[in-house]
Design a protein around this motif. Structure first.
Motif, PDB file in Angstrom:
ATOM      1  N   UNK A 103      -8.062  27.930 -44.222  1.00  0.00           N
ATOM      2  CA  UNK A 103      -8.285  29.264 -44.772  1.00  0.00           C
ATOM      3  C   UNK A 103      -8.294  30.296 -43.652  1.00  0.00           C
ATOM      4  N   UNK A 104      -7.305  31.164 -43.665  1.00  0.00           N
ATOM      5  CA  UNK A 104      -7.179  32.151 -42.593  1.00  0.00           C
ATOM      6  C   UNK A 104      -7.787  33.467 -43.073  1.00  0.00           C
ATOM      7  N   UNK A 120     -10.936  24.376 -36.645  1.00  0.00           N
ATOM      8  CA  UNK A 120     -10.410  23.162 -37.267  1.00  0.00           C
ATOM      9  C   UNK A 120      -9.028  22.806 -36.719  1.00  0.00           C
ATOM     10  N   UNK A 121      -8.205  23.799 -36.447  1.00  0.00           N
ATOM     11  CA  UNK A 121      -6.896  23.519 -35.844  1.00  0.00           C
ATOM     12  C   UNK A 121      -7.068  22.873 -34.477  1.00  0.00           C
ATOM     13  N   UNK A 122      -8.038  23.356 -33.702  1.00  0.00           N
ATOM     14  CA  UNK A 122      -8.312  22.750 -32.392  1.00  0.00           C
ATOM     15  C   UNK A 122      -8.821  21.320 -32.549  1.00  0.00           C
ATOM     16  N   UNK A 154      -3.965  34.944 -38.226  1.00  0.00           N
ATOM     17  CA  UNK A 154      -2.688  34.247 -38.431  1.00  0.00           C
ATOM     18  C   UNK A 154      -1.839  34.304 -37.167  1.00  0.00           C
ATOM     19  N   UNK A 155      -1.850  35.431 -36.484  1.00  0.00           N
ATOM     20  CA  UNK A 155      -1.061  35.571 -35.257  1.00  0.00           C
ATOM     21  C   UNK A 155      -1.524  34.586 -34.194  1.00  0.00           C
ATOM     22  N   UNK A 156      -2.829  34.345 -34.124  1.00  0.00           N
ATOM     23  CA  UNK A 156      -3.358  33.393 -33.149  1.00  0.00           C
ATOM     24  C   UNK A 156      -2.912  31.956 -33.426  1.00  0.00           C
ATOM     25  N   UNK A 157      -2.654  31.647 -34.695  1.00  0.00           N
ATOM     26  CA  UNK A 157      -2.352  30.272 -35.082  1.00  0.00           C
ATOM     27  C   UNK A 157      -0.869  29.985 -35.270  1.00  0.00           C
ATOM     28  N   UNK A 159       1.871  30.339 -33.732  1.00  0.00           N
ATOM     29  CA  UNK A 159       2.731  29.797 -32.689  1.00  0.00           C
ATOM     30  C   UNK A 159       2.559  28.312 -32.440  1.00  0.00           C
ATOM     31  N   UNK A 160       1.580  27.685 -33.082  1.00  0.00           N
ATOM     32  CA  UNK A 160       1.377  26.241 -32.885  1.00  0.00           C
ATOM     33  C   UNK A 160       2.564  25.474 -33.454  1.00  0.00           C
ATOM     34  N   UNK A 161       3.006  24.431 -32.764  1.00  0.00           N
ATOM     35  CA  UNK A 161       4.197  23.707 -33.228  1.00  0.00           C
ATOM     36  C   UNK A 161       3.983  22.935 -34.516  1.00  0.00           C
ATOM     37  N   UNK A 162       2.712  22.709 -34.912  1.00  0.00           N
ATOM     38  CA  UNK A 162       2.469  21.921 -36.117  1.00  0.00           C
ATOM     39  C   UNK A 162       2.317  22.766 -37.377  1.00  0.00           C
ATOM     40  N   UNK A 163       2.482  24.091 -37.276  1.00  0.00           N
ATOM     41  CA  UNK A 163       2.426  24.931 -38.479  1.00  0.00           C
ATOM     42  C   UNK A 163       3.710  24.740 -39.278  1.00  0.00           C
TER      43      UNK A 163
END
Length: 384
Positions: A103-104, A120-122, A154-157, A159-163
């Motif tokens: 949930x963003x 949670x992403x970390x 959302x901008x912070x997240x 760029x992660x390759x798993x999105x």
């Protein structure tokens, strides 16, 4: 984790993308499916005892992680431990690939629905790095469009390759999932120890103000962000023809939980895949009073199922569909939880039993019409 580079399983029902081999076998080597066929396996094999062998399930939208991280209101568990616990429940439910729905948004006065997305992403990344995970994990960013901080988060997240997926959500009272404002009040009364009507009046007024002040600009920004990063978009709770037109304009790939037959028909006509909740199938209807998933399936309007908040429901719903909708055969039903979700997010290496595909497989025993997952393999490795 038990590893094996070469495995042959025999005496099994093999669930292919277009039909079921009633009694057959399958061979795996180096993490891939190398051969399968009818009858007896050539040479030695593991005896499946007549159980089903099917592709590992693929989950695009699960709201289940937060329940492990925040097991009680304002009680936060160790995030990595929460991820590992959650992952174990997914794997033993037959899910070998999952898009963790984070949930963003943050909302003052409604902390129990804050997603803690970055934390949670970390934690997911840390668990993956430590080789603690049984399933293959990706991220699904659930973007609550009217929230003031959604673009920043959302901008912070992104760029992660798993999105792998971003969804456009708006839970402002009186529209979409909660056209009946009373249903939203019931939801909040049951969260975080319950809220009074006076507290909900304040919260809802804030929601209305947020939508008026931020929604239009945030929507444009989130759509642009997803398109810049090549991430598929999902709409959420489409209800009206206007919602469908918005989904088309935003180049949405998947429509999560349309609430009306009108919206579902419009989405289907323009080629947008329709995702519904597996609990909706198992329970026989929507907990919010919206359209039943089985009604959509009977109209040929159901493409993908999601376990949402109950991991075990995904397999249950898929295997119940042919009984509830006779026009849907077993292979077609299983596609809604394997091949179709894989294709929706570009995971072309999995989701079906075919030569060269990943050996993400599950062995399923049926007992009194209840499916029990007996074994799980991810890339040929036994993980459950």
């Amino acid at each position: 984790m038990t590893t094996s580079s070469d495995t042959v399983i025999g005496n099994a029902g093999i669930v292919l993308a277009d039909h079921v081999i009633e009694r057959g076998w399958i061979a795996v080597a180096d993490g891939r499916i190398v051969e399968f066929g009818e009858g007896n396996a050539p040479g030695a094999s593991q005896d499946a005892g007549g159980d089903l062998i099917m592709p590992g399930l693929i989950e695009l939208h699960t709201d289940h992680l937060e329940a492990h991280y925040i097991p009680r209101p304002k009680v936060f568990w160790d995030p990595v431990a929460a991820v590992v616990s959650y992952d174990g429940q997914l794997a033993t439910s037959g899910i070998t690939t999952v898009l963790d729905s984070l949930r963003v948004w943050r909302e003052e006065g409604a902390e129990e629905v804050d997603g803690q997305a970055a934390a949670l992403a970390d934690a997911i990344a840390a668990a993956r790095e430590a080789d603690l995970l049984r399933a293959d994990h990706f991220l699904h960013l659930r973007c609550e469009i009217p929230m003031p901080s959604v673009i920043e988060e959302a901008t912070e997240l992104v760029g992660r390759p798993d999105v792998r997926l971003m969804s456009l959500m708006d839970h402002t009272p009186g529209q979409r999932q909660f056209r009946d404002e009373g249903k939203l009040r019931d939801y909040y009364r049951g969260k975080g120890g319950g809220k009074t009507d006076a507290e909900l009046d304040v919260l809802f007024e804030k929601r209305f103000a947020y939508q008026k002040a931020y929604a239009a600009d945030n929507l444009r920004a989130i759509v642009t962000l997803a398109q810049q990063h090549g991430i598929p978009l999902a709409s959420h709770d489409d209800t009206t023809e206007e919602n469908v037109a918005d989904a088309v304009r935003h180049r949405v790939s998947v429509a999560e939980f349309p609430t009306t037959m009108e919206a579902a028909r419009g989405l289907h006509q323009v080629g947008i895949g329709i995702l519904m909740g597996a609990p909706n199938v198992v329970r026989g209807g929507s907990h919010s009073g919206n359209i039943a998933a089985v009604d959509l399936a009977q109209e040929g309007l159901l493409d993908i199922l999601s376990s949402d908040c109950i991991p075990s429901s995904l397999l249950m719903a898929a295997l119940q569909l042919p009984r509830r909708v006779p026009a849907i055969d077993a292979a077609s039903a299983v596609r809604t939880v394997t091949k179709a979700p894989a294709e929706a997010v570009g995971l072309s290496d999995r989701g079906e039993i075919a030569v060269g595909k990943r050996a993400d497989l599950i062995r399923v025993h049926l007992a009194r019409d209840l499916p029990v997952v007996r074994s799980v393999w991810r890339e040929g490795h036994r993980v459950a």
